[in-house]
Design an enzyme around this catalytic site. Structure first.
Site, PDB file in Angstrom:
ATOM      1  N   HIS A 164      39.438  40.935  34.094  1.00 67.97           N
ATOM      2  CA  HIS A 164      39.789  42.349  34.272  1.00 67.97           C
ATOM      3  C   HIS A 164      40.512  42.572  35.593  1.00 67.97           C
ATOM      4  O   HIS A 164      40.449  41.743  36.495  1.00 67.97           O
ATOM      5  CB  HIS A 164      38.567  43.271  34.182  1.00 67.97           C
ATOM      6  CG  HIS A 164      37.472  43.006  35.170  1.00 67.97           C
ATOM      7  ND1 HIS A 164      36.376  42.219  34.886  1.00 67.97           N
ATOM      8  CD2 HIS A 164      37.285  43.424  36.446  1.00 67.97           C
ATOM      9  CE1 HIS A 164      35.570  42.180  35.929  1.00 67.97           C
ATOM     10  NE2 HIS A 164      36.103  42.891  36.902  1.00 67.97           N
ATOM     11  N   HIS A 191      40.330  44.728  42.907  1.00 71.95           N
ATOM     12  CA  HIS A 191      40.215  43.272  42.761  1.00 71.95           C
ATOM     13  C   HIS A 191      40.699  42.806  41.399  1.00 71.95           C
ATOM     14  O   HIS A 191      40.857  43.602  40.476  1.00 71.95           O
ATOM     15  CB  HIS A 191      38.782  42.780  43.019  1.00 71.95           C
ATOM     16  CG  HIS A 191      37.751  43.241  42.035  1.00 71.95           C
ATOM     17  ND1 HIS A 191      36.969  44.352  42.237  1.00 71.95           N
ATOM     18  CD2 HIS A 191      37.350  42.728  40.845  1.00 71.95           C
ATOM     19  CE1 HIS A 191      36.132  44.501  41.213  1.00 71.95           C
ATOM     20  NE2 HIS A 191      36.345  43.534  40.349  1.00 71.95           N
ATOM     21  N   GLU A 248      37.376  38.210  42.188  1.00 69.19           N
ATOM     22  CA  GLU A 248      36.042  38.043  41.616  1.00 69.19           C
ATOM     23  C   GLU A 248      36.140  36.876  40.638  1.00 69.19           C
ATOM     24  O   GLU A 248      37.098  36.790  39.870  1.00 69.19           O
ATOM     25  CB  GLU A 248      35.657  39.332  40.854  1.00 69.19           C
ATOM     26  CG  GLU A 248      34.314  39.252  40.147  1.00 69.19           C
ATOM     27  CD  GLU A 248      33.959  40.544  39.395  1.00 69.19           C
ATOM     28  OE1 GLU A 248      34.854  41.360  39.115  1.00 69.19           O
ATOM     29  OE2 GLU A 248      32.763  40.714  39.074  1.00 69.19           O
TER      30      GLU A 248
HETATM   31 CO    CO Z   1      35.043  43.339  38.648  1.00 70.49          CO
END
Ligand code: CO
Length: 134
Positions: free
Chosen positions: A7, A79, A130
């Site tokens: 994502h 992020h 991440e």
């Molecule tokens: Co995230």
């Protein structure tokens, strides 16, 4: 090491308003809000055919997002989440190569219940990364 884009995450000042914008203006499917106390965030996911957009707002005092919103009052890109097959092996390899892991260096369960880690943005050209085990 990295495999797929899981994502892209965007911090917003008001999650309900942002979710409605994606639903009503862009015609997207948006998940129900999920509060992640351990991460100090509430999230929804905008579901797309090839990936997701994570919309985030701060949860509680001392949320890691509070400083971000203090600098970017309208919100903004926060992020990228990249998938790895083995998060502990990935972490060990990154640390051995000098990359810094945020927090205590141990994976925590993320929004999908899978272990996640965050990497220092200064080590990745200004982008907070991440990693999620998939
Ligand atoms: Co995230």
């Amino acid at each position: 090491m990295i495999t797929r884009l899981n994502h892209v995450a965007v911090v917003v000042p008001d999650l309900a308003v942002a979710a409605k914008t994606y639903e009503s203006v862009l015609g997207a499917t948006v998940s129900a809000p999920q509060s992640l106390k351990e991460h100090g965030v509430t999230v929804v996911f905008v579901e797309l055919d090839n990936t997701r957009i994570e919309l985030l707002e701060p949860l509680g005092d001392g949320s890691p997002l509070s400083n971000f919103l203090a600098r970017n009052a309208d919100g903004g890109m926060h992020h990228l989440c990249l998938e790895v097959n083995d998060i502990l092996a990935a972490r060990d390899e990154l640390v051995a190569n000098g990359a810094r892991i945020l927090g205590d260096g141990n994976p925590k369960p993320g929004a999908h219940g899978k272990p996640v880690l965050f990497l220092h943005p200064k080590d990745f050209h200004g982008c907070l990364l991440e990693l999620e085990e998939a």
